[in-house]
Enzyme design. Structure first.
Site, PDB file in Angstrom:
ATOM      1  N   GLU A   1      -3.063  -4.557  -3.236  1.00  0.00           N
ATOM      2  CA  GLU A   1      -3.580  -5.399  -4.327  1.00  0.00           C
ATOM      3  C   GLU A   1      -3.549  -4.641  -5.643  1.00  0.00           C
ATOM      4  OE1 GLU A   1      -4.834  -4.766  -1.400  1.00  0.00           O
ATOM      5  OE2 GLU A   1      -6.107  -6.376  -0.642  1.00  0.00           O
TER       6      GLU A   1
ATOM      7  N   ASN B   1       0.832  -1.214   0.000  1.00  0.00           N
ATOM      8  CA  ASN B   1       0.000   0.000   0.000  1.00  0.00           C
ATOM      9  C   ASN B   1       0.861   1.257   0.000  1.00  0.00           C
ATOM     10  OD1 ASN B   1       0.611  -0.952   2.633  1.00  0.00           O
ATOM     11  ND2 ASN B   1      -0.995   0.289   3.542  1.00  0.00           N
ATOM     12  N   ILE B   2       0.383   2.261  -0.733  1.00  0.00           N
ATOM     13  CA  ILE B   2       1.073   3.549  -0.838  1.00  0.00           C
ATOM     14  C   ILE B   2       0.073   4.637  -0.468  1.00  0.00           C
ATOM     15  CG2 ILE B   2       2.281   5.146  -2.366  1.00  0.00           C
ATOM     16  CD1 ILE B   2       3.285   2.758  -3.955  1.00  0.00           C
TER      17      ILE B   2
ATOM     18  N   CYS C   1      -4.109   0.693  -2.490  1.00  0.00           N
ATOM     19  CA  CYS C   1      -3.902  -0.550  -1.731  1.00  0.00           C
ATOM     20  C   CYS C   1      -2.850  -1.450  -2.378  1.00  0.00           C
ATOM     21  CB  CYS C   1      -5.198  -1.342  -1.645  1.00  0.00           C
ATOM     22  SG  CYS C   1      -6.500  -0.555  -0.702  1.00  0.00           S
TER      23      CYS C   1
ATOM     24  N   CYS D   1     -10.276  -4.828   0.055  1.00  0.00           N
ATOM     25  CA  CYS D   1     -11.391  -3.871   0.123  1.00  0.00           C
ATOM     26  C   CYS D   1     -12.244  -4.000  -1.139  1.00  0.00           C
ATOM     27  CB  CYS D   1     -10.862  -2.444   0.293  1.00  0.00           C
ATOM     28  SG  CYS D   1     -10.244  -1.696  -1.222  1.00  0.00           S
TER      29      CYS D   1
ATOM     30  N   CYS E   1     -10.629  -2.867  -4.462  1.00  0.00           N
ATOM     31  CA  CYS E   1      -9.634  -3.814  -4.990  1.00  0.00           C
ATOM     32  C   CYS E   1     -10.305  -5.058  -5.575  1.00  0.00           C
ATOM     33  CB  CYS E   1      -8.642  -4.203  -3.902  1.00  0.00           C
ATOM     34  SG  CYS E   1      -7.497  -2.863  -3.540  1.00  0.00           S
TER      35      CYS E   1
HETATM   36  N1  THU Z   1      -5.155  -1.630   2.566  1.00  0.00           N
HETATM   37  C1  THU Z   1      -4.581  -2.409   1.608  1.00  0.00           C
HETATM   38  O1  THU Z   1      -3.522  -2.087   1.071  1.00  0.00           O
HETATM   39  N2  THU Z   1      -5.201  -3.564   1.261  1.00  0.00           N
HETATM   40  C2  THU Z   1      -6.324  -4.052   1.873  1.00  0.00           C
HETATM   41  O2  THU Z   1      -6.789  -5.140   1.517  1.00  0.00           O
HETATM   42  C3  THU Z   1      -6.963  -3.289   2.930  1.00  0.00           C
HETATM   43  C4  THU Z   1      -6.429  -1.938   3.173  1.00  0.00           C
HETATM   44  C5  THU Z   1      -4.447  -0.428   2.990  1.00  0.00           C
HETATM   45  C6  THU Z   1      -5.009   0.888   2.552  1.00  0.00           C
HETATM   46  C7  THU Z   1      -4.464   1.819   3.617  1.00  0.00           C
HETATM   47  O3  THU Z   1      -3.154   2.220   3.256  1.00  0.00           O
HETATM   48  C8  THU Z   1      -4.369   0.960   4.857  1.00  0.00           C
HETATM   49  O4  THU Z   1      -4.412  -0.383   4.412  1.00  0.00           O
HETATM   50  C9  THU Z   1      -5.471   1.208   5.864  1.00  0.00           C
HETATM   51  O5  THU Z   1      -6.715   1.134   5.259  1.00  0.00           O
END
Ligand code: THU
Length: 137
Positions: free
Chosen positions: A55, A42-43, A53, A86, A89
């Protein structure tokens, strides 16, 4: 590749996360049909809604390399429970990887649970609906 190994790559990819706001690090590892693995993490952004995210960074990276066929994506977060992608994604993965994609959920004990993307996003909206609409115009 065994999904346990794919899960380990996702756990390792968590280290790539840029998550100064939530401090919630997520790693992803996307396996193509010919067994190439693309990592994602995630960035985040100070303008929160611009966050991407793990994914999506993984799947966008793969698509930019010309990949079109995928087997599985592993997703790892620091949760006792299995992390699940989420809604945004799920929609992106169904578009780019197809509903048959195996989603390998990884918990903080490095246990895995495999579920089909179709089960995570049933009755999804996709390109078929738009093509049908265009054909009936
Ligand atoms: N996030 C993801 O990268 N993937 C997921 O499946 C759930 C949420 C990240 C987004 C954000 O940077 C952090 O988790 C909190 O929501």
């Amino acid at each position: 590749m065994e999904y346990k190994i794919l899960a380990e790559i996702a756990v390792e990819a968590k280290k790539l996360a840029y998550a100064p706001y939530s401090k919630f690090h997520v790693g992803a590892a996307l396996l193509t049909a010919d067994e190439t693995v693309y990592r994602g993490a995630n960035i985040e952004n100070a303008s929160y809604s611009l966050t991407v995210c793990a994914e999506r960074t993984a799947s966008f990276t793969a698509v930019l390399q010309g990949e079109t066929k995928f087997k599985a994506i592993a997703v790892a977060g620091d949760l006792d429970d299995f992390i699940t992608p989420c809604g945004a994604c799920r929609q992106v993965l169904i578009e780019l990887c197809g509903s048959e994609l195996d989603v390998v959920l990884v918990n903080s004990s490095n246990e895995i649970k495999v579920i089909k993307l179709e089960e995570l996003l049933p009755l999804s909206f996709g390109g078929d609906a738009l093509r049908e609409f265009q054909n009936n115009k």
